[in-house]
Design a protein around this motif. Structure first.
Motif: not given
Length: 342
Positions: A97, A193, A216, A239
């Motif tokens: 992501l 994302t 990430v 996130l």
């Protein structure tokens, strides 16, 4: 002339009477049923093309031609293909992501270029089901103009299906112990994302439930910039909260992959602030700094990728005493209660 006789005007095939009043069985002009020279060439061709009758009304009209099995597609693989692969061998699914321009595709392109040139330290190439997919995302990095690097090493990722992720497969051989590891690496647009953070759209991230680790990816240049640093750290926390909402229980191991290591190394204070922000959501993550491509000579291109792959497959296991010693208690059922509190 009929089909049963070569004599002009004879209709023995239709009437059964020979025009020369001969016995059809002994007439020299009579054509036997098994003879191949029946009628003209056009009639012979039409007979050969005519399909034989079959007793099965559901049988195919034409037989399937024999041929070799075609090779599977080498572009990005769908979730169904990855699921079938997981049924035959252990596959390490990685969730990747990150916001647009954070460096997700650059990580995959640099990884492919290192492996193809046998420069990924500690790893060697074993197999891949998506070589063309890797080649497409790395094509920009190979097209230099008179020795000058391109302005953009990779192109923006676009999905043919806006709801299904595309995976790249790579099997690597770890030289330390000879273990072969199959990686399923998704190449996702950064907009996915962004929508996950802004609007909590998580329907496209169901594959994360099969992931062993989540990367990430963060642009290291934004973390080095004082004006943008706090916004990036706060967004990481948001996130992490969105990712936790996808899972009912414990989430997979999370790794913060900071790109553009060639622009500078993160200070300990920045790493502490990132850890504190994630702790607000009860998330613990490991920070890895990499440089898929480098703009300075001090840090080589592909810096940190071998360590990233090693950290991806490492197993964090806590050793448990198989049968801990304890003083017996009268009237207690130790055997049934063993490990009930764990």
């Amino acid at each position: 002339m009929s089909r049963a006789c070569t004599f002009d005007g004879c209709t023995v095939g239709e009437t059964g009477v020979c025009a020369l009043e001969h016995d059809p069985a002994t007439c020299k002009h009579h054509v036997a049923a098994g003879d191949k020279a029946i009628g003209s060439a056009d009639e012979v061709e039409s007979e050969s093309d005519r399909a034989e009758p079959t007793d099965d009304p559901g049988a195919p009209v034409l037989e399937k031609p024999a041929g070799a099995a075609s090779f599977p597609s080498s572009r990005t693989l769908g979730p169904d293909f990855v699921s079938s692969m997981m049924g035959s061998r252990y596959v390490t699914v990685v969730g990747i992501l990150g916001d647009p321009e954070s460096g997700k595709t650059a990580c995959l392109a640099s990884l492919y270029l290192l492996v193809s040139n046998a420069q990924l330290e500690g790893w060697s190439f074993a197999d891949s089901r998506s070589l063309i997919g890797f080649d497409e995302i790395a094509r920009g990095a190979r097209e230099w103009n008179e020795g000058e690097p391109p302005e953009q090493m990779t192109v923006h990722t676009e999905m043919a299906d806006d709801r299904r992720p595309g995976f790249l497969h790579l099997r690597l051989l770890r030289q330390a112990d000879g273990r072969r590891v199959d990686f399923a690496l998704p190449d996702l647009p950064g907009e996915w994302t962004t929508e996950l953070v802004c609007s909590a759209r998580a329907d496209r991230f169901d594959f994360l439930k099969s992931a062993e680790v989540i990367w990430v990816v963060v642009d290291g240049r934004a973390l080095m910039d004082r004006e943008r640093r706090q916004g990036v750290i706060s967004r990481l926390g948001q996130l992490a909260g969105r990712i936790k909402s996808i899972f009912d229980g414990e989430i997979p191991r999370m790794m913060i992959v900071v790109t553009h290591r060639d622009h500078g190394e993160l200070s300990e204070s920045i790493e502490t602030r990132i850890a504190a922000e994630l702790a607000k959501r009860d998330v613990v993550a490991r920070i890895c700094q990499i440089a898929p491509f480098s703009e300075c000579g001090d840090v080589r291109a592909g810096f940190g990728l071998s360590e990233l792959m090693e950290a991806t497959v490492e197993q964090l296991r806590c050793e448990v005493d198989f049968w801990p010693s304890s003083a017996p208690e009268e009237g207690s059922r130790s055997y049934i209660a063993f490990r009930r509190d764990r």
